[in-house]
Design a protein around this motif. Structure first.
Motif, PDB file in Angstrom:
ATOM      1  N   LYS A  21       0.813  -1.215   0.000  1.00 10.53           N
ATOM      2  CA  LYS A  21       0.000   0.000   0.000  1.00 10.53           C
ATOM      3  C   LYS A  21       0.850   1.270   0.000  1.00 10.53           C
ATOM      4  CE  LYS A  21      -3.778  -2.425   2.150  1.00 10.53           C
ATOM      5  NZ  LYS A  21      -4.739  -2.520   3.216  1.00 10.53           N
ATOM      6  N   MET A  22       1.932   1.238  -0.721  1.00  9.65           N
ATOM      7  CA  MET A  22       2.828   2.384  -0.775  1.00  9.65           C
ATOM      8  C   MET A  22       2.238   3.518  -1.594  1.00  9.65           C
ATOM      9  SD  MET A  22       6.462   0.382  -1.139  1.00  9.65           S
ATOM     10  CE  MET A  22       7.581   1.699  -0.629  1.00  9.65           C
ATOM     11  N   GLY A  23       1.343   3.208  -2.512  1.00 15.34           N
ATOM     12  CA  GLY A  23       0.721   4.231  -3.327  1.00 15.34           C
ATOM     13  C   GLY A  23      -0.138   5.185  -2.520  1.00 15.34           C
ATOM     14  N   GLN A  24      -0.642   4.712  -1.392  1.00 13.29           N
ATOM     15  CA  GLN A  24      -1.495   5.532  -0.537  1.00 13.29           C
ATOM     16  C   GLN A  24      -0.690   6.468   0.370  1.00 13.29           C
ATOM     17  OE1 GLN A  24      -4.010   2.834   1.648  1.00 13.29           O
ATOM     18  NE2 GLN A  24      -4.624   1.755  -0.201  1.00 13.29           N
ATOM     19  N   ALA A  25       0.614   6.300   0.380  1.00 10.01           N
ATOM     20  CA  ALA A  25       1.459   7.043   1.316  1.00 10.01           C
ATOM     21  C   ALA A  25       2.040   8.330   0.732  1.00 10.01           C
ATOM     22  CB  ALA A  25       2.585   6.143   1.814  1.00 10.01           C
ATOM     23  N   HIS A  26       1.688   8.673  -0.491  1.00 18.98           N
ATOM     24  CA  HIS A  26       2.161   9.913  -1.114  1.00 18.98           C
ATOM     25  C   HIS A  26       3.689  10.009  -1.097  1.00 18.98           C
ATOM     26  CE1 HIS A  26      -1.996  11.210  -1.159  1.00 18.98           C
ATOM     27  NE2 HIS A  26      -2.069  10.828   0.097  1.00 18.98           N
ATOM     28  N   PHE A  31      11.216   9.028  -4.288  1.00 18.37           N
ATOM     29  CA  PHE A  31      11.280   8.203  -3.085  1.00 18.37           C
ATOM     30  C   PHE A  31      11.291   6.729  -3.480  1.00 18.37           C
ATOM     31  CE2 PHE A  31       9.735   5.745   0.432  1.00 18.37           C
ATOM     32  CZ  PHE A  31      10.220   6.378   1.560  1.00 18.37           C
ATOM     33  N   LEU A  32      10.357   6.333  -4.350  1.00 16.65           N
ATOM     34  CA  LEU A  32      10.252   4.931  -4.750  1.00 16.65           C
ATOM     35  C   LEU A  32      11.505   4.461  -5.495  1.00 16.65           C
ATOM     36  CD1 LEU A  32       6.514   4.771  -5.794  1.00 16.65           C
ATOM     37  CD2 LEU A  32       7.567   3.807  -3.733  1.00 16.65           C
ATOM     38  N   ARG A  33      12.068   5.319  -6.335  1.00 12.93           N
ATOM     39  CA  ARG A  33      13.298   4.956  -7.046  1.00 12.93           C
ATOM     40  C   ARG A  33      14.412   4.645  -6.048  1.00 12.93           C
ATOM     41  NH1 ARG A  33      17.443   7.713  -7.881  1.00 12.93           N
ATOM     42  NH2 ARG A  33      16.461   9.726  -7.559  1.00 12.93           N
ATOM     43  N   LYS A  34      14.605   5.520  -5.078  1.00 15.58           N
ATOM     44  CA  LYS A  34      15.650   5.309  -4.064  1.00 15.58           C
ATOM     45  C   LYS A  34      15.326   4.098  -3.190  1.00 15.58           C
ATOM     46  CE  LYS A  34      19.307   6.295  -1.638  1.00 15.58           C
ATOM     47  NZ  LYS A  34      20.641   6.049  -2.140  1.00 15.58           N
ATOM     48  N   TYR A  35      14.057   3.909  -2.889  1.00 17.68           N
ATOM     49  CA  TYR A  35      13.630   2.768  -2.075  1.00 17.68           C
ATOM     50  C   TYR A  35      14.055   1.465  -2.762  1.00 17.68           C
ATOM     51  CZ  TYR A  35      10.591  -0.200   0.768  1.00 17.68           C
ATOM     52  OH  TYR A  35      10.106  -1.166   1.622  1.00 17.68           O
ATOM     53  N   PRO A  57      12.482  13.170   0.400  1.00 17.03           N
ATOM     54  CA  PRO A  57      11.198  13.837   0.639  1.00 17.03           C
ATOM     55  C   PRO A  57      10.031  13.037   0.058  1.00 17.03           C
ATOM     56  CG  PRO A  57      12.408  14.923  -1.116  1.00 17.03           C
ATOM     57  CD  PRO A  57      13.311  13.856  -0.567  1.00 17.03           C
ATOM     58  N   THR A  58       8.924  13.085   0.778  1.00 17.78           N
ATOM     59  CA  THR A  58       7.672  12.551   0.244  1.00 17.78           C
ATOM     60  C   THR A  58       6.913  13.738  -0.336  1.00 17.78           C
ATOM     61  OG1 THR A  58       6.409  12.854   2.285  1.00 17.78           O
ATOM     62  CG2 THR A  58       7.641  10.789   2.063  1.00 17.78           C
ATOM     63  N   SER A  59       5.778  13.484  -0.944  1.00 16.60           N
ATOM     64  CA  SER A  59       5.032  14.596  -1.522  1.00 16.60           C
ATOM     65  C   SER A  59       4.362  15.451  -0.448  1.00 16.60           C
ATOM     66  CB  SER A  59       3.994  14.085  -2.519  1.00 16.60           C
ATOM     67  OG  SER A  59       3.085  13.223  -1.886  1.00 16.60           O
ATOM     68  N   ARG A  60       4.341  14.970   0.795  1.00 14.88           N
ATOM     69  CA  ARG A  60       3.714  15.727   1.885  1.00 14.88           C
ATOM     70  C   ARG A  60       4.698  16.302   2.890  1.00 14.88           C
ATOM     71  NH1 ARG A  60      -1.649  12.355   3.675  1.00 14.88           N
ATOM     72  NH2 ARG A  60      -2.861  12.876   1.838  1.00 14.88           N
ATOM     73  N   ASN A  61       5.888  15.740   2.966  1.00 17.08           N
ATOM     74  CA  ASN A  61       6.809  16.143   4.020  1.00 17.08           C
ATOM     75  C   ASN A  61       8.245  15.934   3.536  1.00 17.08           C
ATOM     76  OD1 ASN A  61       8.299  16.380   6.462  1.00 17.08           O
ATOM     77  ND2 ASN A  61       6.487  15.777   7.618  1.00 17.08           N
ATOM     78  N   PRO A  62       9.124  16.917   3.766  1.00 17.07           N
ATOM     79  CA  PRO A  62      10.494  16.762   3.275  1.00 17.07           C
ATOM     80  C   PRO A  62      11.296  15.698   4.030  1.00 17.07           C
ATOM     81  CG  PRO A  62      10.264  18.816   4.481  1.00 17.07           C
ATOM     82  CD  PRO A  62       8.891  18.222   4.366  1.00 17.07           C
TER      83      PRO A  62
END
Length: 163
Positions: A21-26, A31-35, A57-62
């Motif tokens: 459910k990573m798509g729901q986490a913004h 982020f996903l590339r580095k993950y 950074p995520t799309s909501r928080n650095p």
């Protein structure tokens, strides 16, 4: 051990993102590339993974400590490491002390993960839990090498929090 490079395996990434459910986490594409770069390198150290993800950074928080996704990454590398999420935390009464600064927040996340590992280890020594795992494997026709005790117990704890 497959020869798959998870950094470029789009079907694997799609399934992984959906399953956890990573798509729901913004989280965002960077982020996903580095993950998946981290996952490809098969890390074994929670501290290093938490810090590496914190720097993305995520799309909501650095800057956020992604304990749940860090535990999923480590569990993918080693199925004997437990998974952390809010449902498991609630079921096992693992409470985050938050912290005011980077060091305190990192320490808090590491303490929670250590508590989770200790709780899982303790539960796996319990005869009733061992019986529950045996019943689980019989019901779903899994042998131990197909699904680790930790993975099976994680699913049982998580599912019990869904009721």
């Amino acid at each position: 051990e497959s020869g798959t490079d998870v950094r470029v395996d789009a079907p694997f990434q799609c399934y992984y993102v959906f399953f956890y459910k990573m798509g729901q986490a913004h989280l965002g594409p960077d982020f996903l590339r580095k993950y998946f770069e981290l996952l490809q390198n098969k890390p074994a150290d929670m501290t290093k993974v938490l810090i590496a993800l914190y720097e993305l950074p995520t799309s909501r928080n650095p800057h956020t400590f992604q304990l749940s996704f860090a535990s999923k990454l480590l569990h993918t590398v080693n199925n004997d490491l437990p998974l952390y999420d809010t449902i498991v935390a609630k079921q096992l009464r693992l409470y985050d002390q938050a912290g005011r600064n980077f060091d305190e927040r990192l320490k808090s996340r590491l303490e929670i993960y250590d508590q989770l590992k200790t709780s899982i280890k303790y539960l796996l020594q319990n005869a009733d839990i061992r019986g529950l795992l045996r019943d689980f494997r019989n019901e779903f026709q899994f042998v131990e090498k197909q699904i680790s005790d930790v993975k099976a117990l994680d699913f049982i704890i998580w599912a019990s929090g869904q009721v």
